[in-house]
Design a protein around this motif. Sequence first.
Motif, PDB file in Angstrom:
ATOM      1  N   ASP A   1       0.496  11.022  -0.492  1.00 53.94           N
ATOM      2  CA  ASP A   1       0.133   9.534  -0.757  1.00 53.94           C
ATOM      3  C   ASP A   1      -1.256   9.391  -0.099  1.00 53.94           C
ATOM      4  OD1 ASP A   1       0.034   6.738  -1.045  1.00 53.94           O
ATOM      5  OD2 ASP A   1       1.019   6.281   0.670  1.00 53.94           O
ATOM      6  N   PRO A   2      -2.089   9.075  -1.171  1.00 54.31           N
ATOM      7  CA  PRO A   2      -3.574   9.052  -0.860  1.00 54.31           C
ATOM      8  C   PRO A   2      -3.825   8.005   0.046  1.00 54.31           C
ATOM      9  CG  PRO A   2      -3.238   8.188  -3.120  1.00 54.31           C
ATOM     10  CD  PRO A   2      -1.924   8.767  -2.564  1.00 54.31           C
ATOM     11  N   GLY A   3      -3.211   6.757   0.385  1.00 57.03           N
ATOM     12  CA  GLY A   3      -3.394   5.835   1.261  1.00 57.03           C
ATOM     13  C   GLY A   3      -2.875   6.188   2.664  1.00 57.03           C
ATOM     14  N   ALA A   4      -1.986   7.368   2.708  1.00 57.15           N
ATOM     15  CA  ALA A   4      -1.362   7.591   4.141  1.00 57.15           C
ATOM     16  C   ALA A   4      -2.537   7.750   5.113  1.00 57.15           C
ATOM     17  CB  ALA A   4      -0.473   8.997   4.037  1.00 57.15           C
ATOM     18  N   ARG A   5      -3.529   8.748   4.606  1.00 53.50           N
ATOM     19  CA  ARG A   5      -4.442   8.771   5.655  1.00 53.50           C
ATOM     20  C   ARG A   5      -5.129   7.462   6.266  1.00 53.50           C
ATOM     21  NH1 ARG A   5      -7.632  12.943   3.052  1.00 53.50           N
ATOM     22  NH2 ARG A   5      -5.768  14.117   3.653  1.00 53.50           N
ATOM     23  N   THR A   6      -5.514   6.382   5.332  1.00 50.22           N
ATOM     24  CA  THR A   6      -6.176   5.190   5.628  1.00 50.22           C
ATOM     25  C   THR A   6      -5.149   4.539   6.553  1.00 50.22           C
ATOM     26  OG1 THR A   6      -7.338   5.443   3.410  1.00 50.22           O
ATOM     27  CG2 THR A   6      -7.260   3.239   4.464  1.00 50.22           C
ATOM     28  N   ARG A   7      -4.050   4.564   6.180  1.00 48.50           N
ATOM     29  CA  ARG A   7      -3.051   3.687   7.152  1.00 48.50           C
ATOM     30  C   ARG A   7      -2.840   4.432   8.590  1.00 48.50           C
ATOM     31  NH1 ARG A   7      -0.190   3.350   2.203  1.00 48.50           N
ATOM     32  NH2 ARG A   7       1.107   5.206   2.608  1.00 48.50           N
ATOM     33  N   PHE A   8      -3.051   5.484   8.646  1.00 48.37           N
ATOM     34  CA  PHE A   8      -2.874   6.228  10.004  1.00 48.37           C
ATOM     35  C   PHE A   8      -4.344   5.755  10.698  1.00 48.37           C
ATOM     36  CE2 PHE A   8      -4.557   9.899  12.579  1.00 48.37           C
ATOM     37  CZ  PHE A   8      -3.622   9.933  13.400  1.00 48.37           C
ATOM     38  N   LEU A  35      -8.120  -0.325   0.872  1.00 50.61           N
ATOM     39  CA  LEU A  35      -6.810   0.375   0.634  1.00 50.61           C
ATOM     40  C   LEU A  35      -5.975  -0.465  -0.519  1.00 50.61           C
ATOM     41  CD1 LEU A  35      -4.760   2.750   1.121  1.00 50.61           C
ATOM     42  CD2 LEU A  35      -3.684   1.211   2.772  1.00 50.61           C
ATOM     43  N   SER A  36      -5.979  -1.855  -0.395  1.00 51.15           N
ATOM     44  CA  SER A  36      -5.674  -2.674  -1.386  1.00 51.15           C
ATOM     45  C   SER A  36      -6.296  -2.688  -2.538  1.00 51.15           C
ATOM     46  CB  SER A  36      -5.112  -4.003  -0.932  1.00 51.15           C
ATOM     47  OG  SER A  36      -6.179  -4.855  -0.615  1.00 51.15           O
ATOM     48  N   ARG A  37      -7.526  -2.409  -2.700  1.00 50.31           N
ATOM     49  CA  ARG A  37      -8.120  -2.599  -4.272  1.00 50.31           C
ATOM     50  C   ARG A  37      -8.066  -1.158  -4.596  1.00 50.31           C
ATOM     51  NH1 ARG A  37     -14.355  -2.828  -2.810  1.00 50.31           N
ATOM     52  NH2 ARG A  37     -13.469  -1.064  -1.341  1.00 50.31           N
ATOM     53  N   ASP A  38      -7.627  -0.129  -3.890  1.00 48.99           N
ATOM     54  CA  ASP A  38      -7.491   1.084  -4.647  1.00 48.99           C
ATOM     55  C   ASP A  38      -6.385   1.155  -5.267  1.00 48.99           C
ATOM     56  OD1 ASP A  38      -9.701   1.936  -3.929  1.00 48.99           O
ATOM     57  OD2 ASP A  38      -9.403   3.211  -2.364  1.00 48.99           O
TER      58      ASP A  38
END
Length: 84
Positions: A8-15, A81-84
């Motif tokens: 998931d590309p957003g997993a790193r950002t959520r971390f 993150l929500s924009r992507d």
Amino acid sequence: MVTPQQPDPGARTRFVINLVGAVGLVFGVLPIVRYVLDLSLFEFTVAPYAWLRLEGAARFLPPGMVLVVCIVVAYVLEQRLSRD
């Protein structure tokens, strides 16, 4: 044939968002709680600010700044993150 699952590309950002939140809690909220309630339990959270030797209401400024910066960084990352 089984295709490999893509991370998931957003997993790193959520971390990173969670890490920023943890820093905000440990070095922003807990020092404020320590100063208000005068708890020696949270002495480790004020160690980064001890060299400033601030007294009175001024000792709330560094943890307050850390807390505000962490909130802003987490908000900006969440919006990206929500924009992507």
